[in-house]
Scaffold this motif. Structure first.
Motif, mmCIF file in Angstrom:
data_model
loop_
_atom_site.group_PDB
_atom_site.id
_atom_site.type_symbol
_atom_site.label_atom_id
_atom_site.label_comp_id
_atom_site.label_asym_id
_atom_site.label_seq_id
_atom_site.Cartn_x
_atom_site.Cartn_y
_atom_site.Cartn_z
ATOM 1 N N ARG A 1 21.295 22.937 3.631
ATOM 2 C CA ARG A 1 22.672 23.434 3.703
ATOM 3 C C ARG A 1 23.041 23.746 5.146
ATOM 4 N N CYS A 2 24.263 23.439 5.502
ATOM 5 C CA CYS A 2 24.752 23.847 6.808
ATOM 6 C C CYS A 2 24.910 25.369 6.800
ATOM 7 N N SER A 3 24.410 26.026 7.817
ATOM 8 C CA SER A 3 24.407 27.489 7.811
ATOM 9 C C SER A 3 25.416 28.103 8.781
ATOM 10 N N TYR B 1 19.724 24.867 6.817
ATOM 11 C CA TYR B 1 18.948 25.850 6.073
ATOM 12 C C TYR B 1 18.237 25.109 4.954
ATOM 13 N N HIS C 1 32.629 23.060 4.780
ATOM 14 C CA HIS C 1 31.338 23.605 5.205
ATOM 15 C C HIS C 1 30.434 24.042 4.034
ATOM 16 N N THR D 1 29.602 28.097 9.678
ATOM 17 C CA THR D 1 30.912 27.615 9.229
ATOM 18 C C THR D 1 31.411 26.536 10.194
#
Lengths: 152, 449
Positions: free
Chosen positions: A105-107, A74, A114, A109
């Protein structure tokens, strides 16, 4: 010039400088916009490369590969995102317009850390940091004025 | 310096003297605290879907560091559920005062514990395990249980709230930063206290318990020693307690030159810097090392953390303070340790600003997980309010960056102002300490922006 007048001038000068730091627009870059293709590998808990670079006006295509579990990406500030399963890369394209540093950002989980799986997109020079440092410097210069004013 | 007594407002005074509002809030928080432990133990191991993690490290933390501490100082300690069980064991009463009688061994806390070094150690211990505590519900539950058991155990052996005063890792930094808050509990007239025969505020009476923090209010000059439990307000026979609004950072006008507090300031400052790098930086290996407790990479991380907090930052500050002494026009004879500890007061507003700016980065980005855990607190597939499936959406934008910059600049301003004032009193030129604060602020900005 008496002390009070001198303090007033210093305060006004610092306030004007602070306003200038905040309001003066960043100089436009001379570089022509280009198309950039970046392959990003996501694995617990990092993006590789960790920092992407672009200039305002560039068209950026990110191809996301997940190396271990499902991950997403993201792009903060632009609101675009994509999600990839291991072995199934996905690509998305967007045009960067504003200069600055934006977090990736990792979107999805993806494990314990995370929420803290982050990368960076750097668009042009980091004027935000330069302005912030200048404001902090001005704030430090303003401190003696506040102290003297109270004790006078 | 101007102070406004909030107790001039009749309804507020009545509400604060009444035990029910405070007890009700504490009881609700106790229910949440116990549920966070239960969720941590039996709920999903996925941190972002577990009430224990989200309620404690997103909701509670945001409220604490962004609002409660900067505005009320020890306001959290006033309603904290952790000492409730220990208080009950000592008093055998939930609400009504018992005339000062206490149960348990009621021993005086040994001199070795009458400082905040133990709080520093407890915080450092938690800090090196922070990646696991922040993300693993089981570990969060374990940390909460340890704090609860320690508080109860210490209440059974020692007098008053010994755990809160000398061991609680959270109480330590709340106390440090409470010096910045624009709220203070003091006495209106110290002479009235001197002539008071009962000293009910300290000893307890039919009207209220003796100060759980072991503080005699007439001697109260700084916020860290007061837990804002308000018992003295209830027990004082002379109506001599005031709750003042005051200028920010008033306690730092004449800072205490305490080495334990100075190192608390370095620990907090260093932790904010390290966490900004670990949790908000793009370095995956650093995150994995911080998480993998017990492994060699983790040992390296823990050693680096402690070195930064307890050697590098204090070492550079020591150099700055020596320089400040040399540059000062007048050089009163004071011990180097005293200069060092007194000058470290400048790091109190700076550290609070670092923590607020750091917290803004992750609290708003991950705040939407609250919607998920409110509907499905244990991650068992419930959907109590229809928000269990809410899609993660960060509440983060350019406004967050602007606020972070403002907060950090304000912190640098506060540090320079304290350096100026403390320097004038202690014969230290303010420039080196202000320069140190500015340099660290720019480093923090580099990590956050």
């Amino acid at each position: 010039m008496n002390l009070r007048r001198k303090k007033l001038w210093m305060t006004v000068t610092l306030a004007v400088l602070a306003a200038a730091v905040i309001l003066i627009p960043a100089p436009a870059l001379a570089a022509n916009p280009i198309e950039r293709f970046v392959m990003v590998e996501a694995s617990q808990y990092a993006f590789t490369p960790a920092t992407l670079h672009a200039n305002p006006g560039d068209t950026v295509t990110i191809e996301l590969h997940s190396a271990d579990v499902a991950h997403g990406i993201y792009v903060e500030g632009y609101g675009v995102s994509a999600e990839a399963q291991p072995g199934q890369p996905v690509a998305f394209t967007f045009v960067v317009t504003e200069s600055g540093v934006f977090r990736l950002r990792c979107s999805i989980t993806c494990g314990a850390l995370h929420p803290f799986m982050l990368g960076r997109l750097t668009v042009g020079p980091n004027w935000t940091l330069a302005r912030a440092a200048a404001l902090a410097g001005l704030a430090v210069l303003a401190a003696p004025l506040a102290v003297r004013r109270e004790t006078a | 310096m101007n102070r406004v007594s909030l107790l001039q407002i009749p309804w507020l005074k009545a509400a604060l003297k009444n035990r029910w509002p405070q007890f009700t809030i504490s009881a609700l928080l106790m229910a949440g605290f116990v549920f966070a432990i239960v969720a941590g133990l039996v709920g999903t191991p996925v941190g972002s879907r577990n009430f224990g993690i989200i309620a404690v490290w997103i909701a509670w933390w945001a409220i604490l560091i962004l609002a409660v501490v900067p505005v009320t100082g020890r306001g959290w300690c006033s309603v904290c559920p952790i000492p409730m069980a220990g208080d009950f064991l000592q008093r055998r009463s939930l609400l009504g005062p018992n005339g000062g009688r206490t149960r348990g061994l009621n021993l005086r806390l040994p001199k070795l514990f009458r400082n905040i070094w133990w709080q520093n150690a407890a915080f450092a211990l938690m800090a090196i395990f922070s990646a696991a505590i922040l993300t693993n519900p089981r570990v969060t539950a374990l940390a909460l249980i340890i704090m609860l058991v320690a508080a109860i155990g210490m209440s059974a052996v020692f007098e008053r709230r010994s755990f809160c005063k000398s061991v609680c890792p959270v109480g330590g930094f709340i106390g440090l930063y409470s010096q910045v808050a624009p709220l203070e509990l003091r006495v209106a007239d110290a002479a009235a206290c001197a002539s008071c025969a009962s000293k009910a505020c300290y000893n307890g009476s039919e009207a209220g318990y003796g100060c759980p923090w072991g503080t005699f209010p007439a001697g109260l000059t700084r916020n860290p020693a007061c837990g804002l439990c308000l018992e003295c307000l209830r027990s004082c026979p002379n109506d001599n307690i005031v709750l003042n609004l005051r200028p920010f950072a008033a306690d730092l006008e004449k800072p205490a030159a305490r080495l334990d507090e100075a190192f608390k300031a370095f620990l907090m400052l260093g932790a904010a810097l390290v966490y900004a790098a670990v949790f908000l930086g793009p370095w995956g290996n650093l995150k994995v090392a911080a998480l993998a407790a017990g492994t060699w990479p983790w040992l390296g991380y823990a050693a680096a953390f402690l070195l930064i907090c307890l050697a590098l930052l204090p070492g550079l500050f020591w150099v700055a303070v020596r320089l400040a002494k040399r540059m000062a026009p007048a050089k009163p004879h004071t011990a180097r340790r005293h200069d060092f500890a007194q000058a470290a007061a400048a790091l109190v507003p700076l550290g609070l600003a670092f923590w607020a700016a750091f917290s803004l980065s992750f609290v708003f980005a991950n705040g939407s997980y609250l919607l998920n855990v409110l509907s499905d607190p244990l991650g068992w597939g419930w959907d109590l309010f229809g928000t269990a499936g809410a899609v993660w959406s960060p509440l983060y934008g350019s406004w967050t960056v602007a606020v972070q910059v403002g907060v950090l600049a304000l912190g640098a301003f506060g540090a320079a102002r304290v350096a100026q004032r403390a320097g004038a009193r202690g014969g230290l030129h303010p420039l080196p300490v202000s320069g140190y604060s500015l340099a660290l602020t720019v480093v923090m900005m580099g990590l956050l922006l």
